[in-house]
Structures are given as C-alpha cells and as structure tokens.
Design an enzyme around this catalytic site. Structure first.
Site, PDB file in Angstrom:
ATOM      1  N   ARG A 103      -1.371 -14.383   4.203  1.00 40.44           N
ATOM      2  CA  ARG A 103      -2.142 -13.748   5.282  1.00 40.44           C
ATOM      3  C   ARG A 103      -1.432 -13.935   6.632  1.00 40.44           C
ATOM      4  O   ARG A 103      -1.440 -13.048   7.483  1.00 40.44           O
ATOM      5  CB  ARG A 103      -3.560 -14.320   5.341  1.00 40.44           C
ATOM      6  CG  ARG A 103      -4.425 -14.002   4.128  1.00 40.44           C
ATOM      7  CD  ARG A 103      -4.800 -12.540   4.009  1.00 40.44           C
ATOM      8  NE  ARG A 103      -5.618 -12.060   5.086  1.00 40.44           N
ATOM      9  CZ  ARG A 103      -6.400 -10.981   5.007  1.00 40.44           C
ATOM     10  NH1 ARG A 103      -6.456 -10.271   3.869  1.00 40.44           N
ATOM     11  NH2 ARG A 103      -7.116 -10.581   6.016  1.00 40.44           N
TER      12      ARG A 103
ATOM     13  N   HIS B 223      -2.036  -5.243   1.470  1.00 40.95           N
ATOM     14  CA  HIS B 223      -3.291  -5.954   1.222  1.00 40.95           C
ATOM     15  C   HIS B 223      -2.943  -7.335   0.698  1.00 40.95           C
ATOM     16  O   HIS B 223      -1.996  -7.485  -0.078  1.00 40.95           O
ATOM     17  CB  HIS B 223      -4.143  -5.237   0.163  1.00 40.95           C
ATOM     18  CG  HIS B 223      -5.192  -6.132  -0.420  1.00 40.95           C
ATOM     19  ND1 HIS B 223      -6.390  -6.359   0.204  1.00 40.95           N
ATOM     20  CD2 HIS B 223      -5.194  -6.909  -1.533  1.00 40.95           C
ATOM     21  CE1 HIS B 223      -7.101  -7.223  -0.513  1.00 40.95           C
ATOM     22  NE2 HIS B 223      -6.389  -7.572  -1.575  1.00 40.95           N
TER      23      HIS B 223
ATOM     24  N   THR C  15      -5.422  -7.445  10.622  1.00 41.42           N
ATOM     25  CA  THR C  15      -5.788  -6.175   9.971  1.00 41.42           C
ATOM     26  C   THR C  15      -5.349  -4.958  10.783  1.00 41.42           C
ATOM     27  O   THR C  15      -4.809  -3.993  10.232  1.00 41.42           O
ATOM     28  CB  THR C  15      -7.323  -6.121   9.774  1.00 41.42           C
ATOM     29  OG1 THR C  15      -7.707  -7.222   8.955  1.00 41.42           O
ATOM     30  CG2 THR C  15      -7.763  -4.817   9.124  1.00 41.42           C
TER      31      THR C  15
ATOM     32  N   ASN D 258      -2.026  -0.126   7.207  1.00 42.47           N
ATOM     33  CA  ASN D 258      -1.487  -1.433   7.595  1.00 42.47           C
ATOM     34  C   ASN D 258      -0.600  -2.053   6.522  1.00 42.47           C
ATOM     35  O   ASN D 258      -0.411  -3.269   6.483  1.00 42.47           O
ATOM     36  CB  ASN D 258      -2.612  -2.376   8.012  1.00 42.47           C
ATOM     37  CG  ASN D 258      -3.674  -2.511   6.945  1.00 42.47           C
ATOM     38  OD1 ASN D 258      -3.471  -2.086   5.818  1.00 42.47           O
ATOM     39  ND2 ASN D 258      -4.793  -3.123   7.295  1.00 42.47           N
TER      40      ASN D 258
ATOM     41  N   ARG E 238       2.780  -6.488   9.520  1.00 40.60           N
ATOM     42  CA  ARG E 238       2.039  -5.416  10.187  1.00 40.60           C
ATOM     43  C   ARG E 238       2.456  -5.276  11.649  1.00 40.60           C
ATOM     44  O   ARG E 238       2.545  -4.162  12.181  1.00 40.60           O
ATOM     45  CB  ARG E 238       0.541  -5.687  10.076  1.00 40.60           C
ATOM     46  CG  ARG E 238      -0.013  -5.488   8.657  1.00 40.60           C
ATOM     47  CD  ARG E 238      -1.383  -6.121   8.499  1.00 40.60           C
ATOM     48  NE  ARG E 238      -2.073  -5.738   7.274  1.00 40.60           N
ATOM     49  CZ  ARG E 238      -3.193  -6.307   6.850  1.00 40.60           C
ATOM     50  NH1 ARG E 238      -3.756  -7.286   7.558  1.00 40.60           N
ATOM     51  NH2 ARG E 238      -3.774  -5.918   5.737  1.00 40.60           N
TER      52      ARG E 238
ATOM     53  N   TYR F   3     -11.886  -2.951  -4.083  1.00 42.68           N
ATOM     54  CA  TYR F   3     -12.584  -3.099  -2.792  1.00 42.68           C
ATOM     55  C   TYR F   3     -14.100  -3.088  -3.028  1.00 42.68           C
ATOM     56  O   TYR F   3     -14.835  -2.374  -2.348  1.00 42.68           O
ATOM     57  CB  TYR F   3     -12.195  -1.956  -1.856  1.00 42.68           C
ATOM     58  CG  TYR F   3     -10.866  -2.137  -1.138  1.00 42.68           C
ATOM     59  CD1 TYR F   3     -10.599  -3.281  -0.375  1.00 42.68           C
ATOM     60  CD2 TYR F   3      -9.885  -1.156  -1.176  1.00 42.68           C
ATOM     61  CE1 TYR F   3      -9.395  -3.432   0.301  1.00 42.68           C
ATOM     62  CE2 TYR F   3      -8.674  -1.303  -0.494  1.00 42.68           C
ATOM     63  CZ  TYR F   3      -8.443  -2.444   0.242  1.00 42.68           C
ATOM     64  OH  TYR F   3      -7.255  -2.604   0.927  1.00 42.68           O
TER      65      TYR F   3
ATOM     66  N   GLU G 215      -9.077 -11.046  -7.762  1.00 45.83           N
ATOM     67  CA  GLU G 215      -8.122  -9.932  -7.664  1.00 45.83           C
ATOM     68  C   GLU G 215      -6.944 -10.107  -8.622  1.00 45.83           C
ATOM     69  O   GLU G 215      -6.495  -9.137  -9.239  1.00 45.83           O
ATOM     70  CB  GLU G 215      -7.637  -9.799  -6.219  1.00 45.83           C
ATOM     71  CG  GLU G 215      -8.748  -9.321  -5.285  1.00 45.83           C
ATOM     72  CD  GLU G 215      -8.310  -9.207  -3.836  1.00 45.83           C
ATOM     73  OE1 GLU G 215      -7.182  -9.646  -3.502  1.00 45.83           O
ATOM     74  OE2 GLU G 215      -9.092  -8.673  -3.034  1.00 45.83           O
TER      75      GLU G 215
ATOM     76  N   LYS H  45       0.832  -1.202   0.000  1.00 42.35           N
ATOM     77  CA  LYS H  45       0.000   0.000   0.000  1.00 42.35           C
ATOM     78  C   LYS H  45       0.879   1.270   0.000  1.00 42.35           C
ATOM     79  O   LYS H  45       2.100   1.188   0.226  1.00 42.35           O
ATOM     80  CB  LYS H  45      -0.917  -0.034   1.229  1.00 42.35           C
ATOM     81  CG  LYS H  45      -1.938  -1.177   1.201  1.00 42.35           C
ATOM     82  CD  LYS H  45      -2.884  -1.102   2.398  1.00 42.35           C
ATOM     83  CE  LYS H  45      -3.892  -2.237   2.391  1.00 42.35           C
ATOM     84  NZ  LYS H  45      -4.873  -2.125   3.496  1.00 42.35           N
TER      85      LYS H  45
HETATM   86  N1  LIG Z   1     -12.218   0.258  11.482  1.00 41.15           N
HETATM   87  C1  LIG Z   1     -11.508   0.686  10.435  1.00 41.15           C
HETATM   88  N2  LIG Z   1     -11.156   1.980  10.329  1.00 41.15           N
HETATM   89  C2  LIG Z   1     -10.457   2.429   9.267  1.00 41.15           C
HETATM   90  N3  LIG Z   1     -10.037   1.638   8.240  1.00 41.15           N
HETATM   91  C3  LIG Z   1     -10.362   0.336   8.301  1.00 41.15           C
HETATM   92  C4  LIG Z   1     -11.111  -0.223   9.370  1.00 41.15           C
HETATM   93  N4  LIG Z   1     -11.282  -1.542   9.156  1.00 41.15           N
HETATM   94  C5  LIG Z   1     -10.667  -1.798   7.984  1.00 41.15           C
HETATM   95  N5  LIG Z   1     -10.103  -0.685   7.471  1.00 41.15           N
HETATM   96  C6  LIG Z   1      -9.343  -0.559   6.221  1.00 41.15           C
HETATM   97  O1  LIG Z   1      -9.999  -1.330   5.226  1.00 41.15           O
HETATM   98  C7  LIG Z   1      -9.106  -2.318   4.723  1.00 41.15           C
HETATM   99  C8  LIG Z   1      -9.896  -3.546   4.337  1.00 41.15           C
HETATM  100  O2  LIG Z   1     -10.448  -4.152   5.488  1.00 41.15           O
HETATM  101  P1  LIG Z   1     -10.596  -5.728   5.599  1.00 41.15           P
HETATM  102  O3  LIG Z   1     -11.591  -6.012   6.641  1.00 41.15           O
HETATM  103  O4  LIG Z   1     -10.803  -6.279   4.214  1.00 41.15           O
HETATM  104  O5  LIG Z   1      -9.171  -6.151   6.174  1.00 41.15           O
HETATM  105  P2  LIG Z   1      -7.979  -6.944   5.518  1.00 41.15           P
HETATM  106  O6  LIG Z   1      -8.523  -8.009   4.619  1.00 41.15           O
HETATM  107  O7  LIG Z   1      -7.019  -7.340   6.574  1.00 41.15           O
HETATM  108  O8  LIG Z   1      -7.296  -5.807   4.688  1.00 41.15           O
HETATM  109  P3  LIG Z   1      -7.000  -5.780   3.152  1.00 41.15           P
HETATM  110  O9  LIG Z   1      -8.323  -6.033   2.437  1.00 41.15           O
HETATM  111  O10 LIG Z   1      -6.481  -4.384   2.907  1.00 41.15           O
HETATM  112  O11 LIG Z   1      -6.022  -6.880   2.926  1.00 41.15           O
HETATM  113  C9  LIG Z   1      -8.108  -2.538   5.863  1.00 41.15           C
HETATM  114  O12 LIG Z   1      -6.890  -3.062   5.418  1.00 41.15           O
HETATM  115  C10 LIG Z   1      -7.948  -1.133   6.391  1.00 41.15           C
HETATM  116  O13 LIG Z   1      -7.019  -0.396   5.600  1.00 41.15           O
END
Ligand SMILES: Nc1ncnc2c1ncn2[C@@H]1O[C@H](COP(=O)(O)OP(=O)(O)OP(=O)(O)O)[C@@H](O)[C@H]1O
Length: 169
Positions: free
Chosen positions: A96, A136, A102, A133, A113, A57, A147, A17
């Site tokens: 993962r 992705h 996350t 974080n 992370r 997304y 994806e 990212k």
């Molecule tokens: N509570 C929150 N506040 C702000 N941003 C958030 C929050 N929860 C998730 N995000 C953002 O949205 C992204 C996607 O959330 P998701 O639940 O898909 O987590 P992830 O699968 O670990 O992350 P990614 O999809 O980026 O790999 C997170 O990586 C983060 O950048």
C-alpha cells in the site's frame, strides 16, 4: 531457538489494472515490488467479467455507492488485468505504501500512483468515470486472505521453503 521463527511474512493480492497493462507499465510496477523484497508467489493475466468483479469488489457499492461501484466495475472490465500474489515482511502495508493514495493527485511522488497517474476525485465525479489509478492492493490482512483465496487456488501459489530463500535478495 524455535524451529520456525515468526518473520512477519505475509501474502497480499495486487492487480495491475487495465490502465497499467494497456500503458505498458506492468514491468516497471512489478520491479518496484521486487526491489522492496516482495516476492512473486502467484501470477496470472485475466479478463474480468461482471460476476467476478462483483466478488472482488464485494463491499464497494455499500462503501462508496452504486455510481462509483458501476464506474469502477466497468473500468475493470475494459481490458486484461495482471494479478499477483506477493509475499514478504509486512507485505500488505508495504505494498500500500509503494502504490500510494487512492486519488493519484494526492499520491506522493515516488509512489506508483504518484509517479504514473494524475487523476483527481473531482475529475472522476465530473466525468462519471472511475479513478484510473493503475493498481489495486489488499487493504488489510483480512482482505488479503479473502482476495488471495478468491483469485488463486492453493495449487497456483508457490512456496519459498528455506529461511535463506525467504530473505535472500
Ligand atoms: N470518487 C471516486 N470516483 C470514481 N472512482 C472511485 C472513487 N473512489 C474510488 N474509486 C474507484 O474505486 C476503487 C476502490 O476504491 P477504494 O476506496 O477501495 O480505494 P483503494 O483501496 O485505494 O483502491 P483499490 O481497492 O482499487 O486498491 C478505487 O481504486 C477507484 O478506482
């Protein structure tokens, strides 16, 4: 013996990212994947726009709401990302594990992370900004297929042909 034994080899999408690229962490993060015998079969650098971010997304707004979608989409467009297709045995789950949870404050030491980021869910909620974080990665094999196909054409992905190449390290 079968001609092509099922090695459990799969492909997954990883994005470094904007925070990872801007902080100069790309090399260190990629090294962790390569050390875990995940091979790069596709790579590119890109600046996301709103339309492509929505495609990537596509279910985030429905899952986590408009505020989180908007802050995440904004963050993802703040600078270039590096996209990788990684191939390896159980690649989706392995990546993962390597990146960690996350919310970086909950990510275990030794994960990307956990080692390089620190943000909490609460700090994002207070600031209204996305959780930064660093990485992705596709969450499951269906997501990985979608994806990888979204980010990379067939002609942009490479093949390791032989069993020795696939497993060699
Ligand atoms: N509570 C929150 N506040 C702000 N941003 C958030 C929050 N929860 C998730 N995000 C953002 O949205 C992204 C996607 O959330 P998701 O639940 O898909 O987590 P992830 O699968 O670990 O992350 P990614 O999809 O980026 O790999 C997170 O990586 C983060 O950048």
């Amino acid at each position: 013996m079968a001609d092509s034994p099922d090695l459990g080899v799969e492909r997954t999408l990883v994005l470094l990212k904007p925070d990872a690229v801007a902080r100069g962490l790309a090399g260190r993060i990629i090294t962790r994947f390569e050390d875990a015998v995940l091979k790069i079969v596709g790579v590119k650098m890109a600046q996301l726009d709103a339309e492509f971010t929505r495609k990537h997304y596509f279910d985030l707004e429905e899952r986590l709401g408009a505020d989180i979608y908007n802050s995440t989409a904004k963050f993802m467009q703040t600078g270039p990302v590096i996209a990788l297709v990684l191939e390896g045995v159980d690649a989706v789950a392995k990546v993962r594990q390597i990146i960690g949870a996350t919310y970086p404050n909950l990510a275990a030491p030794g994960t990307v992370r956990g080692d390089y980021a620190h943000q909490t869910k609460a700090s994002s909620e207070v600031s209204g900004k996305a959780v930064m974080n660093l990485v992705h990665a596709s969450g499951n094999s269906d997501e990985a297929k979608y994806e990888v196909g979204l980010w990379f054409g067939e002609e942009e992905q490479f093949e390791y042909e032989t069993l020795a190449e696939k497993l060699a390290y």
